[in-house]
Write a protein that holds these residues in place. Structure first.
Motif, PDB file in Angstrom:
ATOM      1  N   UNK A   1     -26.904  -1.767 103.654  1.00  0.00           N
ATOM      2  CA  UNK A   1     -27.019  -1.862 102.199  1.00  0.00           C
ATOM      3  C   UNK A   1     -26.463  -0.651 101.462  1.00  0.00           C
ATOM      4  N   UNK A   2     -26.330   0.465 102.150  1.00  0.00           N
ATOM      5  CA  UNK A   2     -25.799   1.659 101.504  1.00  0.00           C
ATOM      6  C   UNK A   2     -24.339   1.494 101.105  1.00  0.00           C
ATOM      7  N   UNK A   3     -23.631   0.608 101.796  1.00  0.00           N
ATOM      8  CA  UNK A   3     -22.242   0.317 101.451  1.00  0.00           C
ATOM      9  C   UNK A   3     -22.102  -1.048 100.803  1.00  0.00           C
ATOM     10  N   UNK A   4     -22.913  -2.004 101.238  1.00  0.00           N
ATOM     11  CA  UNK A   4     -22.800  -3.375 100.735  1.00  0.00           C
ATOM     12  C   UNK A   4     -23.052  -3.445  99.235  1.00  0.00           C
ATOM     13  N   UNK A   5     -23.965  -2.629  98.743  1.00  0.00           N
ATOM     14  CA  UNK A   5     -24.304  -2.634  97.319  1.00  0.00           C
ATOM     15  C   UNK A   5     -23.689  -1.424  96.624  1.00  0.00           C
ATOM     16  N   UNK A   6     -23.067  -1.673  95.480  1.00  0.00           N
ATOM     17  CA  UNK A   6     -22.440  -0.584  94.725  1.00  0.00           C
ATOM     18  C   UNK A   6     -23.474   0.406  94.227  1.00  0.00           C
ATOM     19  N   UNK A   7     -24.681  -0.078  93.941  1.00  0.00           N
ATOM     20  CA  UNK A   7     -25.756   0.782  93.460  1.00  0.00           C
ATOM     21  C   UNK A   7     -27.033   0.506  94.257  1.00  0.00           C
ATOM     22  N   UNK A   8     -27.106   1.004  95.487  1.00  0.00           N
ATOM     23  CA  UNK A   8     -28.314   0.792  96.292  1.00  0.00           C
ATOM     24  C   UNK A   8     -29.530   1.409  95.618  1.00  0.00           C
ATOM     25  N   UNK A   9     -30.688   0.863  95.914  1.00  0.00           N
ATOM     26  CA  UNK A   9     -31.919   1.275  95.234  1.00  0.00           C
ATOM     27  C   UNK A   9     -32.508   2.568  95.776  1.00  0.00           C
ATOM     28  N   UNK A  10     -31.901   3.137  96.821  1.00  0.00           N
ATOM     29  CA  UNK A  10     -32.398   4.364  97.429  1.00  0.00           C
ATOM     30  C   UNK A  10     -31.307   4.933  98.322  1.00  0.00           C
ATOM     31  N   UNK A  11     -31.503   6.164  98.741  1.00  0.00           N
ATOM     32  CA  UNK A  11     -30.609   6.783  99.716  1.00  0.00           C
ATOM     33  C   UNK A  11     -31.318   6.727 101.067  1.00  0.00           C
ATOM     34  N   UNK A  12     -30.836   5.866 101.937  1.00  0.00           N
ATOM     35  CA  UNK A  12     -31.515   5.658 103.220  1.00  0.00           C
ATOM     36  C   UNK A  12     -31.539   6.911 104.080  1.00  0.00           C
ATOM     37  N   UNK A  13     -30.571   7.795 103.900  1.00  0.00           N
ATOM     38  CA  UNK A  13     -30.479   8.996 104.734  1.00  0.00           C
ATOM     39  C   UNK A  13     -31.387  10.122 104.269  1.00  0.00           C
ATOM     40  N   UNK A  14     -31.832  10.083 103.008  1.00  0.00           N
ATOM     41  CA  UNK A  14     -32.596  11.224 102.480  1.00  0.00           C
ATOM     42  C   UNK A  14     -33.938  10.871 101.856  1.00  0.00           C
ATOM     43  N   UNK A  15     -34.187   9.609 101.545  1.00  0.00           N
ATOM     44  CA  UNK A  15     -35.393   9.243 100.802  1.00  0.00           C
ATOM     45  C   UNK A  15     -36.580   8.841 101.666  1.00  0.00           C
ATOM     46  N   UNK A  16     -36.450   8.982 102.985  1.00  0.00           N
ATOM     47  CA  UNK A  16     -37.517   8.539 103.881  1.00  0.00           C
ATOM     48  C   UNK A  16     -37.814   9.578 104.958  1.00  0.00           C
ATOM     49  N   UNK A  17     -39.033   9.534 105.441  1.00  0.00           N
ATOM     50  CA  UNK A  17     -39.407  10.305 106.628  1.00  0.00           C
ATOM     51  C   UNK A  17     -39.330   9.348 107.811  1.00  0.00           C
ATOM     52  N   UNK A  18     -38.357   9.518 108.708  1.00  0.00           N
ATOM     53  CA  UNK A  18     -38.228   8.609 109.853  1.00  0.00           C
ATOM     54  C   UNK A  18     -39.389   8.783 110.829  1.00  0.00           C
ATOM     55  N   UNK A  19     -39.997   7.685 111.218  1.00  0.00           N
ATOM     56  CA  UNK A  19     -41.141   7.738 112.136  1.00  0.00           C
ATOM     57  C   UNK A  19     -40.659   7.530 113.568  1.00  0.00           C
ATOM     58  N   UNK A  20     -40.260   6.316 113.887  1.00  0.00           N
ATOM     59  CA  UNK A  20     -39.740   6.060 115.237  1.00  0.00           C
ATOM     60  C   UNK A  20     -38.984   4.747 115.292  1.00  0.00           C
ATOM     61  N   UNK A  21     -37.964   4.703 116.134  1.00  0.00           N
ATOM     62  CA  UNK A  21     -37.274   3.469 116.467  1.00  0.00           C
ATOM     63  C   UNK A  21     -38.193   2.656 117.372  1.00  0.00           C
ATOM     64  N   UNK A  22     -38.284   1.367 117.099  1.00  0.00           N
ATOM     65  CA  UNK A  22     -39.141   0.493 117.908  1.00  0.00           C
ATOM     66  C   UNK A  22     -38.312  -0.288 118.925  1.00  0.00           C
ATOM     67  N   UNK A  23     -37.323  -0.994 118.434  1.00  0.00           N
ATOM     68  CA  UNK A  23     -36.550  -1.854 119.335  1.00  0.00           C
ATOM     69  C   UNK A  23     -35.214  -2.229 118.724  1.00  0.00           C
ATOM     70  N   UNK A  24     -34.309  -2.593 119.574  1.00  0.00           N
ATOM     71  CA  UNK A  24     -33.058  -3.239 119.174  1.00  0.00           C
ATOM     72  C   UNK A  24     -33.179  -4.713 119.534  1.00  0.00           C
ATOM     73  N   UNK A  25     -32.612  -5.558 118.683  1.00  0.00           N
ATOM     74  CA  UNK A  25     -32.637  -6.992 118.945  1.00  0.00           C
ATOM     75  C   UNK A  25     -31.196  -7.498 118.921  1.00  0.00           C
ATOM     76  N   UNK A  26     -30.706  -8.004 120.042  1.00  0.00           N
ATOM     77  CA  UNK A  26     -29.305  -8.427 120.113  1.00  0.00           C
ATOM     78  C   UNK A  26     -28.986  -9.573 119.174  1.00  0.00           C
ATOM     79  N   UNK A  27     -27.746  -9.628 118.757  1.00  0.00           N
ATOM     80  CA  UNK A  27     -27.208 -10.796 118.081  1.00  0.00           C
ATOM     81  C   UNK A  27     -26.471 -11.641 119.117  1.00  0.00           C
TER      82      UNK A  27
END
Length: 330
Positions: free
Chosen positions: A104-130
């Protein structure tokens, strides 16, 4: 007077110490009431299913209920933004995905937040294949035949998705970009269920569906599976070759799930949620249920906040190229 002044200074110092100690004390006691997990997509979808599995076990571990709240809209940004703009008290966190925190950081011209700076990352849980799936009568039985057919017929072909910005959308967008078939028409739906129904009925040609959603249709022989779009085969479809095994070197398209707090959440609370999440992930019954969805649970070396922070930044960069090349930015 000096005595009074001295007592005043001591009182101020004591007050300052209490104020400074308050966040630490709050973090140590956390949680003292139910905690809300925002799932930024509709109920019943693959992200929702994974989140509810985790919430059930985490409630037991934390000693407080983890309440699931579905807040959909804007490709997952509506619910995610609620966390970035909310209170940093640790009582609301979001189950993020590759869509909410990268695409969404690229898909939207005006994203509602900065994903890289507006959050405290907790933990990756899982990857789900396509999984690349096609209508049952599609004239290809492997990835190379698929590529040849799409290249020859892209102007009259359609691929379906669960909506603009969804992992399902971006997976096929990325695939089309890599194989050079950007002329295929995208048909967005309001969720995977109606998209798959139109695939089954032959109204659209193919999808890059999340394994947990595609599995029953593949097993029921109502669609054709041509490739797993991750580096390794998924345990739920062990005989299905990956795109890389079929000649598309280095290609990977998947969604991932991770927890994020507001960026100013006390570190001790972040660590407490991380510990509870990891304990839930390591619970055998939870692991079995997640793997039954086709999820690949994050290994120990990929569970730290620093790793998740790097992952978000690298994923934003990875998806930016295909999105810009396709011209689908909103």
């Amino acid at each position: 007077m000096k005595s009074i002044a001295r007592r005043s200074l001591l009182a101020l110092a004591a007050t300052a110490s209490l104020v400074a100690a308050a966040p630490a004390a709050m973090a140590q006691a956390w949680p003292v009431r139910p905690v809300t997990m925002i799932i930024p997509f509709a109920a019943g979808g693959p992200t929702d299913v994974l989140g509810r599995i985790m919430a059930e076990r985490m409630s037991q571990i934390l000693g407080q209920q983890v309440i699931v709240e579905n807040v959909g809209g804007a490709g997952g940004m509506t619910g995610t933004a609620r966390v970035s703009r909310g209170s940093p008290d640790g009582y609301t966190f979001v189950l993020g995905t590759v869509g909410t925190h990268a695409v969404n950081q690229t898909l939207y011209a005006q994203p509602l937040y900065n994903a890289a700076t507006d959050f405290a990352p907790v933990t990756l849980i899982a990857e789900v294949p396509l999984i690349l799936i096609t209508r049952k009568d599609f004239p290809a039985n492997n990835l190379q035949e698929f590529i040849a057919h799409v290249k020859a017929n892209e102007a009259k072909m359609q691929f379906a998705s669960a909506g603009p910005g969804s992992a399902v959308h971006l997976g096929c967008l990325y695939l089309n970009s890599v194989i050079g078939t950007n002329g295929v028409t995208h048909v967005p739906y309001r969720g995977s269920a109606p998209a798959i129904q139109d695939l089954i009925s032959g109204r659209v040609d193919y999808m890059c569906e999340i394994s947990s959603t595609a599995l029953s249709h593949i097993q029921g022989n109502s669609v054709k599976a041509l490739a797993t779009l991750t580096a390794a085969r998924t345990a739920v479809l062990p005989n299905l070759q990956t795109a890389q095994e079929q000649g598309l070197q280095g290609f990977e398209a998947y969604t991932w799930n991770a927890f994020f707090f507001h960026k100013d959440t006390p570190p001790a609370i972040v660590e407490r949620l991380r510990a509870a999440t990891i304990e839930a992930m390591d619970t055998p019954a939870v692991g079995e249920r997640l793997e039954g969805l086709g999820a690949i649970i994050a290994g120990p070396q990929r569970r730290g906040g620093a790793y998740l922070d790097r992952l978000v930044k690298s994923e934003i960069e990875k998806w930016a190229g295909p999105i810009r090349a396709s011209g689908v930015s909103q």
